[in-house]
Write a protein that holds these residues in place. Structure first.
Motif, PDB file in Angstrom:
ATOM      1  N   ALA A  31      -7.897  34.709  11.166  1.00 44.66           N
ATOM      2  CA  ALA A  31      -7.977  35.918  10.332  1.00 44.66           C
ATOM      3  C   ALA A  31      -7.841  35.539   8.859  1.00 44.66           C
ATOM      4  CB  ALA A  31      -6.880  36.907  10.724  1.00 44.66           C
ATOM      5  N   ALA A  32      -8.642  36.218   8.021  1.00 43.79           N
ATOM      6  CA  ALA A  32      -8.621  35.931   6.582  1.00 43.79           C
ATOM      7  C   ALA A  32      -7.344  36.442   5.947  1.00 43.79           C
ATOM      8  CB  ALA A  32      -9.827  36.582   5.919  1.00 43.79           C
ATOM      9  N   GLY A  33      -6.728  37.439   6.539  1.00 39.71           N
ATOM     10  CA  GLY A  33      -5.491  37.983   6.015  1.00 39.71           C
ATOM     11  C   GLY A  33      -5.023  39.122   6.894  1.00 39.71           C
ATOM     12  N   VAL A  34      -3.737  39.450   6.792  1.00 40.16           N
ATOM     13  CA  VAL A  34      -3.174  40.555   7.569  1.00 40.16           C
ATOM     14  C   VAL A  34      -2.361  41.446   6.628  1.00 40.16           C
ATOM     15  CG1 VAL A  34      -1.676  41.217   9.492  1.00 40.16           C
ATOM     16  CG2 VAL A  34      -3.063  39.143   9.685  1.00 40.16           C
ATOM     17  N   GLY A  35      -2.709  42.721   6.604  1.00 48.02           N
ATOM     18  CA  GLY A  35      -1.869  43.691   5.922  1.00 48.02           C
ATOM     19  C   GLY A  35      -0.704  44.009   6.828  1.00 48.02           C
ATOM     20  N   VAL A  36       0.479  44.172   6.246  1.00 47.60           N
ATOM     21  CA  VAL A  36       1.648  44.470   7.080  1.00 47.60           C
ATOM     22  C   VAL A  36       2.397  45.651   6.483  1.00 47.60           C
ATOM     23  CG1 VAL A  36       1.869  42.135   7.979  1.00 47.60           C
ATOM     24  CG2 VAL A  36       3.078  42.714   5.878  1.00 47.60           C
ATOM     25  N   LEU A  37       2.731  46.593   7.336  1.00 50.92           N
ATOM     26  CA  LEU A  37       3.567  47.722   6.910  1.00 50.92           C
ATOM     27  C   LEU A  37       4.953  47.486   7.496  1.00 50.92           C
ATOM     28  CD1 LEU A  37       4.092  50.449   5.626  1.00 50.92           C
ATOM     29  CD2 LEU A  37       3.013  51.557   7.580  1.00 50.92           C
ATOM     30  N   VAL A  38       5.919  47.257   6.613  1.00 53.38           N
ATOM     31  CA  VAL A  38       7.278  46.966   7.061  1.00 53.38           C
ATOM     32  C   VAL A  38       8.225  48.008   6.480  1.00 53.38           C
ATOM     33  CG1 VAL A  38       6.795  44.501   7.235  1.00 53.38           C
ATOM     34  CG2 VAL A  38       7.819  45.388   5.148  1.00 53.38           C
ATOM     35  N   ARG A  39       9.322  48.201   7.176  1.00 56.73           N
ATOM     36  CA  ARG A  39      10.164  49.345   6.840  1.00 56.73           C
ATOM     37  C   ARG A  39      11.014  49.142   5.596  1.00 56.73           C
ATOM     38  NH1 ARG A  39      13.668  52.872  11.140  1.00 56.73           N
ATOM     39  NH2 ARG A  39      13.940  54.629   9.752  1.00 56.73           N
ATOM     40  N   ASN A  40      11.455  47.899   5.332  1.00 59.77           N
ATOM     41  CA  ASN A  40      12.356  47.723   4.186  1.00 59.77           C
ATOM     42  C   ASN A  40      12.100  46.404   3.454  1.00 59.77           C
ATOM     43  OD1 ASN A  40      13.617  45.707   5.743  1.00 59.77           O
ATOM     44  ND2 ASN A  40      14.856  47.264   6.766  1.00 59.77           N
ATOM     45  N   ALA A  41      12.764  46.285   2.295  1.00 59.57           N
ATOM     46  CA  ALA A  41      12.541  45.140   1.409  1.00 59.57           C
ATOM     47  C   ALA A  41      12.925  43.825   2.071  1.00 59.57           C
ATOM     48  CB  ALA A  41      13.339  45.330   0.125  1.00 59.57           C
ATOM     49  N   GLN A  42      13.948  43.877   2.905  1.00 58.89           N
ATOM     50  CA  GLN A  42      14.382  42.662   3.622  1.00 58.89           C
ATOM     51  C   GLN A  42      13.239  42.123   4.496  1.00 58.89           C
ATOM     52  OE1 GLN A  42      17.725  43.899   5.890  1.00 58.89           O
ATOM     53  NE2 GLN A  42      18.660  41.859   5.873  1.00 58.89           N
ATOM     54  N   GLY A  43      12.600  43.038   5.222  1.00 62.73           N
ATOM     55  CA  GLY A  43      11.469  42.654   6.063  1.00 62.73           C
ATOM     56  C   GLY A  43      10.343  42.085   5.216  1.00 62.73           C
ATOM     57  N   ALA A  44      10.125  42.703   4.051  1.00 61.64           N
ATOM     58  CA  ALA A  44       9.065  42.230   3.154  1.00 61.64           C
ATOM     59  C   ALA A  44       9.359  40.813   2.679  1.00 61.64           C
ATOM     60  CB  ALA A  44       8.945  43.179   1.961  1.00 61.64           C
ATOM     61  N   ASP A  45      10.604  40.542   2.330  1.00 61.82           N
ATOM     62  CA  ASP A  45      10.977  39.198   1.847  1.00 61.82           C
ATOM     63  C   ASP A  45      10.700  38.150   2.923  1.00 61.82           C
ATOM     64  OD1 ASP A  45      11.783  40.314  -0.486  1.00 61.82           O
ATOM     65  OD2 ASP A  45      13.933  40.281  -0.009  1.00 61.82           O
ATOM     66  N   MET A  47       8.539  38.293   5.357  1.00 63.41           N
ATOM     67  CA  MET A  47       7.094  38.110   5.531  1.00 63.41           C
ATOM     68  C   MET A  47       6.513  37.264   4.398  1.00 63.41           C
ATOM     69  SD  MET A  47       6.520  39.651   8.332  1.00 63.41           S
ATOM     70  CE  MET A  47       4.776  39.858   8.591  1.00 63.41           C
ATOM     71  N   ARG A  48       6.968  37.550   3.173  1.00 64.17           N
ATOM     72  CA  ARG A  48       6.481  36.798   2.008  1.00 64.17           C
ATOM     73  C   ARG A  48       6.854  35.330   2.153  1.00 64.17           C
ATOM     74  NH1 ARG A  48       8.842  39.965  -1.538  1.00 64.17           N
ATOM     75  NH2 ARG A  48       7.246  41.558  -1.427  1.00 64.17           N
ATOM     76  N   ALA A  49       8.089  35.060   2.585  1.00 62.17           N
ATOM     77  CA  ALA A  49       8.560  33.681   2.707  1.00 62.17           C
ATOM     78  C   ALA A  49       7.731  32.924   3.754  1.00 62.17           C
ATOM     79  CB  ALA A  49      10.037  33.675   3.100  1.00 62.17           C
ATOM     80  N   GLU A  50       7.400  33.582   4.864  1.00 59.74           N
ATOM     81  CA  GLU A  50       6.673  32.858   5.923  1.00 59.74           C
ATOM     82  C   GLU A  50       5.174  32.754   5.650  1.00 59.74           C
ATOM     83  OE1 GLU A  50       7.450  33.997   9.997  1.00 59.74           O
ATOM     84  OE2 GLU A  50       5.737  32.831  10.728  1.00 59.74           O
ATOM     85  N   PHE A  51       4.571  33.804   5.098  1.00 55.65           N
ATOM     86  CA  PHE A  51       3.098  33.850   5.069  1.00 55.65           C
ATOM     87  C   PHE A  51       2.477  33.784   3.675  1.00 55.65           C
ATOM     88  CE2 PHE A  51       4.397  36.265   8.907  1.00 55.65           C
ATOM     89  CZ  PHE A  51       3.814  35.476   9.872  1.00 55.65           C
ATOM     90  N   GLY A  52       3.297  33.968   2.623  1.00 61.01           N
ATOM     91  CA  GLY A  52       2.752  33.933   1.259  1.00 61.01           C
ATOM     92  C   GLY A  52       1.589  34.899   1.103  1.00 61.01           C
ATOM     93  N   GLY A  53       0.495  34.410   0.509  1.00 60.32           N
ATOM     94  CA  GLY A  53      -0.649  35.263   0.189  1.00 60.32           C
ATOM     95  C   GLY A  53      -1.516  35.623   1.386  1.00 60.32           C
ATOM     96  N   ARG A  54      -1.162  35.135   2.572  1.00 63.40           N
ATOM     97  CA  ARG A  54      -1.980  35.482   3.747  1.00 63.40           C
ATOM     98  C   ARG A  54      -1.638  36.873   4.293  1.00 63.40           C
ATOM     99  NH1 ARG A  54      -2.020  31.036   8.076  1.00 63.40           N
ATOM    100  NH2 ARG A  54       0.227  31.123   7.787  1.00 63.40           N
ATOM    101  N   VAL A  59       5.783  48.268   1.851  1.00 64.00           N
ATOM    102  CA  VAL A  59       7.080  48.697   2.376  1.00 64.00           C
ATOM    103  C   VAL A  59       7.034  50.204   2.529  1.00 64.00           C
ATOM    104  CG1 VAL A  59       9.569  48.816   1.931  1.00 64.00           C
ATOM    105  CG2 VAL A  59       8.276  46.773   1.264  1.00 64.00           C
ATOM    106  N   GLY A  60       7.335  50.701   3.717  1.00 62.79           N
ATOM    107  CA  GLY A  60       7.307  52.149   3.903  1.00 62.79           C
ATOM    108  C   GLY A  60       7.614  52.532   5.338  1.00 62.79           C
ATOM    109  N   ASP A  61       7.697  53.822   5.536  1.00 63.95           N
ATOM    110  CA  ASP A  61       8.048  54.393   6.832  1.00 63.95           C
ATOM    111  C   ASP A  61       6.765  54.866   7.518  1.00 63.95           C
ATOM    112  OD1 ASP A  61       8.981  56.298   8.877  1.00 63.95           O
ATOM    113  OD2 ASP A  61      10.931  56.035   7.909  1.00 63.95           O
ATOM    114  N   VAL A  62       6.567  54.492   8.778  1.00 67.88           N
ATOM    115  CA  VAL A  62       5.326  54.876   9.465  1.00 67.88           C
ATOM    116  C   VAL A  62       5.202  56.389   9.644  1.00 67.88           C
ATOM    117  CG1 VAL A  62       4.933  52.704  10.701  1.00 67.88           C
ATOM    118  CG2 VAL A  62       6.330  54.508  11.773  1.00 67.88           C
TER     119      VAL A  62
END
Ligand SMILES: NC(=O)c1ccc[n+]([C@@H]2O[C@H](COP(=O)([O-])OP(=O)(O)OC[C@H]3O[C@@H](n4cnc5c(N)ncnc54)[C@H](O)[C@@H]3O)[C@@H](O)[C@H]2O)c1
Length: 267
Positions: A31-45, A47-54, A59-62
Protein backbone atom coordinates in the motif's frame (compact mmCIF):
# COMPACT_ATOMS: atom_id res chain seq x y z
CA UNK A 1 4.94 -7.42 -5.60
CA UNK A 2 2.29 -7.18 -2.93
CA UNK A 3 -1.44 -7.78 -3.23
CA UNK A 4 -2.19 -4.10 -2.54
CA UNK A 5 0.54 -2.37 -4.56
CA UNK A 6 -0.04 1.41 -4.65
CA UNK A 7 -3.44 1.14 -2.96
CA UNK A 8 -4.48 3.63 -0.30
CA UNK A 9 -6.57 2.62 2.72
CA UNK A 10 -8.19 4.31 5.68
CA UNK A 11 -8.43 2.32 8.93
CA UNK A 12 -10.44 3.42 11.97
CA UNK A 13 -9.27 2.35 15.42
CA UNK A 14 -5.86 1.77 13.87
CA UNK A 15 -3.54 2.22 16.82
CA UNK A 16 -4.08 -1.11 18.56
CA UNK A 17 -5.26 -4.67 18.17
CA UNK A 18 -6.74 -5.73 14.84
CA UNK A 19 -6.63 -2.22 13.30
CA UNK A 20 -2.89 -1.94 13.96
CA UNK A 21 -2.25 -5.40 12.52
CA UNK A 22 -4.28 -4.53 9.39
CA UNK A 23 -2.36 -1.26 8.97
CA UNK A 24 0.98 -3.07 9.20
CA UNK A 25 -0.17 -5.79 6.78
CA UNK A 26 -1.57 -3.37 4.19
CA UNK A 27 1.75 -1.51 4.13
CA UNK A 28 3.64 -4.81 3.88
CA UNK A 29 1.42 -5.71 0.90
CA UNK A 30 2.60 -2.62 -0.95
CA UNK A 31 0.00 0.00 0.00
CA UNK A 32 1.20 3.50 -0.87
CA UNK A 33 -0.12 4.82 2.42
CA UNK A 34 -2.76 4.31 5.09
CA UNK A 35 -4.95 6.98 6.63
CA UNK A 36 -5.64 6.25 10.27
CA UNK A 37 -8.37 7.59 12.52
CA UNK A 38 -7.25 7.26 16.13
CA UNK A 39 -9.03 8.36 19.24
CA UNK A 40 -6.34 10.32 21.07
CA UNK A 41 -2.95 12.02 20.80
CA UNK A 42 -1.18 9.12 22.49
CA UNK A 43 -2.38 6.77 19.75
CA UNK A 44 -1.28 9.29 17.14
CA UNK A 45 2.23 9.49 18.63
CA UNK A 46 2.60 5.71 18.53
CA UNK A 47 1.49 5.58 14.89
CA UNK A 48 3.85 8.41 13.91
CA UNK A 49 6.77 6.70 15.68
CA UNK A 50 6.19 3.36 13.92
CA UNK A 51 5.12 4.43 10.43
CA UNK A 52 6.31 8.02 9.86
CA UNK A 53 5.02 9.42 6.56
CA UNK A 54 3.43 6.14 5.49
CA UNK A 55 0.36 7.00 7.58
CA UNK A 56 -1.85 10.10 7.52
CA UNK A 57 -3.14 10.54 11.05
CA UNK A 58 -6.45 12.04 12.12
CA UNK A 59 -7.27 12.25 15.83
CA UNK A 60 -10.98 12.03 16.52
CA UNK A 61 -13.99 10.09 17.69
CA UNK A 62 -15.69 7.74 15.20
CA UNK A 63 -19.04 8.98 16.52
CA UNK A 64 -18.31 12.37 14.94
CA UNK A 65 -19.35 13.05 11.36
CA UNK A 66 -16.63 15.71 11.13
CA UNK A 67 -13.89 13.37 12.35
CA UNK A 68 -14.78 10.79 9.70
CA UNK A 69 -14.88 13.45 6.97
CA UNK A 70 -11.53 14.83 8.15
CA UNK A 71 -9.97 11.37 8.09
CA UNK A 72 -11.06 10.81 4.47
CA UNK A 73 -9.82 14.28 3.46
CA UNK A 74 -6.47 13.82 5.22
CA UNK A 75 -5.97 10.44 3.51
CA UNK A 76 -6.75 11.76 0.03
CA UNK A 77 -4.65 14.88 0.66
CA UNK A 78 -1.64 12.79 1.70
CA UNK A 79 -1.87 9.94 -0.83
CA UNK A 80 -4.04 11.22 -3.66
CA UNK A 81 -6.98 8.77 -3.49
CA UNK A 82 -8.77 6.17 -1.38
CA UNK A 83 -9.14 2.50 -2.40
CA UNK A 84 -10.25 0.80 0.81
CA UNK A 85 -12.09 1.87 3.94
CA UNK A 86 -11.58 -0.44 6.92
CA UNK A 87 -14.21 0.37 9.57
CA UNK A 88 -12.83 -1.26 12.68
CA UNK A 89 -13.06 0.88 15.84
CA UNK A 90 -15.28 -0.73 18.42
CA UNK A 91 -16.11 -1.24 22.08
CA UNK A 92 -17.24 -4.42 23.81
CA UNK A 93 -19.69 -4.70 26.70
CA UNK A 94 -17.53 -6.99 28.82
CA UNK A 95 -20.27 -9.60 29.14
CA UNK A 96 -22.87 -7.16 30.51
CA UNK A 97 -25.70 -9.68 30.51
CA UNK A 98 -29.28 -8.52 31.05
CA UNK A 99 -29.03 -9.49 34.71
CA UNK A 100 -25.85 -7.44 35.18
CA UNK A 101 -27.27 -4.32 33.50
CA UNK A 102 -28.50 -2.19 36.39
CA UNK A 103 -31.67 -0.16 36.01
CA UNK A 104 -30.71 3.28 34.76
CA UNK A 105 -27.71 2.25 32.64
CA UNK A 106 -29.38 0.19 29.94
CA UNK A 107 -30.21 3.11 27.63
CA UNK A 108 -26.83 4.77 28.08
CA UNK A 109 -24.94 1.52 27.44
CA UNK A 110 -27.05 0.77 24.38
CA UNK A 111 -26.51 4.25 22.94
CA UNK A 112 -22.78 4.30 23.61
CA UNK A 113 -22.07 0.85 22.17
CA UNK A 114 -24.36 1.33 19.16
CA UNK A 115 -22.95 4.80 18.53
CA UNK A 116 -19.37 3.52 18.38
CA UNK A 117 -19.98 0.12 16.75
CA UNK A 118 -22.78 0.89 14.30
CA UNK A 119 -23.09 4.66 13.83
CA UNK A 120 -19.28 4.87 13.65
CA UNK A 121 -19.29 2.47 10.66
CA UNK A 122 -22.20 4.27 8.99
CA UNK A 123 -20.49 7.66 9.33
CA UNK A 124 -17.23 6.27 7.96
CA UNK A 125 -19.08 4.75 5.00
CA UNK A 126 -20.92 8.02 4.38
CA UNK A 127 -17.68 10.02 4.49
CA UNK A 128 -15.72 7.61 2.26
CA UNK A 129 -18.29 6.69 -0.39
CA UNK A 130 -17.48 9.58 -2.74
CA UNK A 131 -13.74 8.89 -2.80
CA UNK A 132 -14.30 5.12 -3.12
CA UNK A 133 -16.69 5.57 -6.03
CA UNK A 134 -13.93 7.38 -7.92
CA UNK A 135 -11.50 4.46 -7.52
CA UNK A 136 -14.11 1.66 -7.66
CA UNK A 137 -12.79 0.69 -4.26
CA UNK A 138 -14.24 -1.22 -1.35
CA UNK A 139 -15.31 -1.08 2.27
CA UNK A 140 -14.43 -3.75 4.83
CA UNK A 141 -15.93 -3.74 8.32
CA UNK A 142 -14.70 -5.65 11.35
CA UNK A 143 -17.60 -7.73 12.62
CA UNK A 144 -17.40 -10.53 15.19
CA UNK A 145 -18.53 -14.01 16.12
CA UNK A 146 -21.14 -11.88 17.92
CA UNK A 147 -22.50 -10.90 14.50
CA UNK A 148 -23.88 -14.44 14.22
CA UNK A 149 -23.96 -16.20 17.59
CA UNK A 150 -24.95 -15.50 21.18
CA UNK A 151 -22.58 -15.73 24.11
CA UNK A 152 -19.69 -13.52 23.00
CA UNK A 153 -20.93 -10.55 25.04
CA UNK A 154 -24.16 -9.24 26.50
CA UNK A 155 -27.28 -8.24 24.54
CA UNK A 156 -25.98 -4.75 23.77
CA UNK A 157 -22.73 -5.83 22.09
CA UNK A 158 -24.24 -8.85 20.36
CA UNK A 159 -27.11 -6.75 18.98
CA UNK A 160 -24.67 -4.06 17.79
CA UNK A 161 -22.54 -6.56 15.89
CA UNK A 162 -25.63 -8.23 14.39
CA UNK A 163 -26.72 -4.76 13.23
CA UNK A 164 -23.46 -4.43 11.31
CA UNK A 165 -24.45 -7.43 9.17
CA UNK A 166 -27.47 -5.44 8.00
CA UNK A 167 -25.29 -2.41 7.38
CA UNK A 168 -22.94 -4.42 5.15
CA UNK A 169 -25.80 -5.99 3.19
CA UNK A 170 -27.63 -2.74 2.60
CA UNK A 171 -24.47 -0.84 1.64
CA UNK A 172 -23.33 -3.64 -0.68
CA UNK A 173 -26.73 -3.46 -2.36
CA UNK A 174 -26.84 0.34 -2.60
CA UNK A 175 -23.24 1.01 -3.58
CA UNK A 176 -22.85 -1.66 -6.26
CA UNK A 177 -21.49 -1.83 -8.84
CA UNK A 178 -18.88 0.85 -8.04
CA UNK A 179 -18.05 -0.12 -4.45
CA UNK A 180 -17.78 -3.60 -2.95
CA UNK A 181 -18.75 -3.88 0.75
CA UNK A 182 -17.60 -6.83 2.85
CA UNK A 183 -16.76 -7.85 6.41
CA UNK A 184 -14.31 -9.89 8.44
CA UNK A 185 -15.69 -11.54 11.56
CA UNK A 186 -12.96 -12.41 14.06
CA UNK A 187 -13.62 -14.58 17.07
CA UNK A 188 -11.91 -14.09 20.44
CA UNK A 189 -8.60 -12.35 19.84
CA UNK A 190 -5.83 -11.17 22.17
CA UNK A 191 -6.36 -7.38 22.10
CA UNK A 192 -6.89 -4.61 24.64
CA UNK A 193 -10.55 -4.19 23.52
CA UNK A 194 -12.18 -1.86 26.05
CA UNK A 195 -15.68 -1.33 27.38
CA UNK A 196 -18.14 1.55 27.48
CA UNK A 197 -17.82 4.47 29.88
CA UNK A 198 -21.51 4.13 30.67
CA UNK A 199 -20.73 0.77 32.31
CA UNK A 200 -17.54 2.05 33.96
CA UNK A 201 -15.50 -0.28 31.74
CA UNK A 202 -13.50 2.27 29.76
CA UNK A 203 -10.22 1.03 31.24
CA UNK A 204 -11.09 -2.68 31.29
CA UNK A 205 -9.26 -4.66 28.65
CA UNK A 206 -10.53 -7.92 27.20
CA UNK A 207 -7.06 -9.47 27.16
CA UNK A 208 -6.74 -8.93 30.93
CA UNK A 209 -9.83 -10.94 31.87
CA UNK A 210 -8.52 -13.89 33.88
CA UNK A 211 -8.97 -17.15 32.00
CA UNK A 212 -10.31 -15.48 28.84
CA UNK A 213 -7.74 -16.96 26.46
CA UNK A 214 -8.30 -20.49 27.75
CA UNK A 215 -12.08 -20.07 27.66
CA UNK A 216 -11.95 -18.94 24.00
CA UNK A 217 -9.52 -21.71 23.06
CA UNK A 218 -11.77 -24.31 24.67
CA UNK A 219 -14.90 -23.00 22.92
CA UNK A 220 -13.78 -23.55 19.35
CA UNK A 221 -12.69 -26.57 17.33
CA UNK A 222 -9.35 -25.06 16.31
CA UNK A 223 -8.47 -24.81 20.00
CA UNK A 224 -6.58 -21.52 20.19
CA UNK A 225 -7.28 -17.83 20.70
CA UNK A 226 -6.26 -15.71 17.71
CA UNK A 227 -3.65 -12.96 17.58
CA UNK A 228 -4.66 -9.83 15.63
CA UNK A 229 -2.31 -10.80 12.78
CA UNK A 230 -4.23 -14.04 12.23
CA UNK A 231 -7.13 -12.12 10.64
CA UNK A 232 -5.25 -9.75 8.38
CA UNK A 233 -5.06 -11.97 5.29
CA UNK A 234 -8.86 -11.79 5.01
CA UNK A 235 -8.73 -7.98 4.84
CA UNK A 236 -6.03 -8.15 2.17
CA UNK A 237 -8.05 -10.63 0.11
CA UNK A 238 -11.24 -8.55 0.28
CA UNK A 239 -9.37 -5.30 -0.46
CA UNK A 240 -7.63 -6.80 -3.50
CA UNK A 241 -9.44 -5.96 -6.73
CA UNK A 242 -7.63 -8.69 -8.61
CA UNK A 243 -8.34 -11.41 -6.07
CA UNK A 244 -11.95 -10.69 -5.09
CA UNK A 245 -13.50 -8.59 -7.87
CA UNK A 246 -16.75 -10.58 -7.72
CA UNK A 247 -17.12 -10.51 -3.94
CA UNK A 248 -19.51 -8.16 -2.20
CA UNK A 249 -21.81 -8.57 0.83
CA UNK A 250 -19.53 -11.38 2.02
CA UNK A 251 -18.43 -11.81 5.62
CA UNK A 252 -15.37 -13.99 6.15
CA UNK A 253 -15.41 -15.75 9.49
CA UNK A 254 -12.06 -15.94 11.24
CA UNK A 255 -13.17 -17.42 14.54
CA UNK A 256 -11.72 -20.89 14.98
CA UNK A 257 -15.00 -22.54 13.99
CA UNK A 258 -17.71 -21.08 16.24
CA UNK A 259 -20.34 -22.40 13.86
CA UNK A 260 -19.47 -25.93 14.92
CA UNK A 261 -18.92 -24.99 18.58
CA UNK A 262 -16.85 -26.99 21.06
CA UNK A 263 -13.61 -28.92 20.90
CA UNK A 264 -13.76 -32.18 18.98
CA UNK A 265 -13.07 -35.36 20.91
CA UNK A 266 -9.51 -36.60 20.46
CA UNK A 267 -9.59 -39.94 18.69
N1 LIG B 1 -10.72 -8.79 20.41
C1 LIG B 1 -11.71 -9.62 20.12
O1 LIG B 1 -11.84 -10.70 20.74
C2 LIG B 1 -12.69 -9.26 19.03
C3 LIG B 1 -13.54 -10.28 18.57
C4 LIG B 1 -14.44 -9.99 17.55
C5 LIG B 1 -14.50 -8.72 17.03
N2 LIG B 1 -13.69 -7.73 17.51
C6 LIG B 1 -13.82 -6.40 16.92
O2 LIG B 1 -12.56 -5.98 16.45
C7 LIG B 1 -12.57 -4.56 16.32
C8 LIG B 1 -11.23 -4.04 16.82
O3 LIG B 1 -11.11 -4.30 18.20
P1 LIG B 1 -9.80 -4.93 18.86
O4 LIG B 1 -10.20 -6.22 19.44
O5 LIG B 1 -8.67 -4.85 17.94
O6 LIG B 1 -9.60 -3.97 20.14
P2 LIG B 1 -8.75 -2.62 20.30
O7 LIG B 1 -9.25 -1.97 21.55
O8 LIG B 1 -7.31 -2.92 20.21
O9 LIG B 1 -9.20 -1.79 19.03
C9 LIG B 1 -10.34 -0.97 19.02
C10 LIG B 1 -9.91 0.41 18.59
O10 LIG B 1 -11.08 1.23 18.47
C11 LIG B 1 -10.76 2.50 19.01
N3 LIG B 1 -11.98 3.18 19.44
C12 LIG B 1 -12.89 2.76 20.35
N4 LIG B 1 -13.84 3.70 20.49
C13 LIG B 1 -13.53 4.71 19.65
C14 LIG B 1 -14.12 5.96 19.34
N5 LIG B 1 -15.26 6.34 19.94
N6 LIG B 1 -13.52 6.75 18.43
C15 LIG B 1 -12.36 6.38 17.83
N7 LIG B 1 -11.76 5.21 18.07
C16 LIG B 1 -12.33 4.39 18.99
C17 LIG B 1 -9.82 2.20 20.17
O11 LIG B 1 -9.09 3.37 20.54
C18 LIG B 1 -8.98 1.09 19.59
O12 LIG B 1 -7.86 1.61 18.90
C19 LIG B 1 -13.79 -4.07 17.09
O13 LIG B 1 -14.80 -3.69 16.17
C20 LIG B 1 -14.22 -5.30 17.87
O14 LIG B 1 -15.60 -5.30 18.16
C21 LIG B 1 -12.77 -8.00 18.49
Amino acid sequence: MGWLDNDVALVTGANSGIGLAVTRRFLAEGAAGVGVLVRNAQGADAMRAEFGGRVAITVGDVRSEDANAEAVEATVRAFGKLDTLVGNAGVWDHFATLRKLDRGVVSAAFREVFDVNVLGYLLAAHAAAGALRETRGSMIFTLSNSSFYAGGGGPVYVASKHACVGLIRQLAYELAPEIRVNGVAPGGTVTPLKGPESLGKQESRLSEIPGFSDAVANSVPLGFIAQPEDHTGHYVLLASRTNSPATTAAILQSDGGWEVRGRPGRR
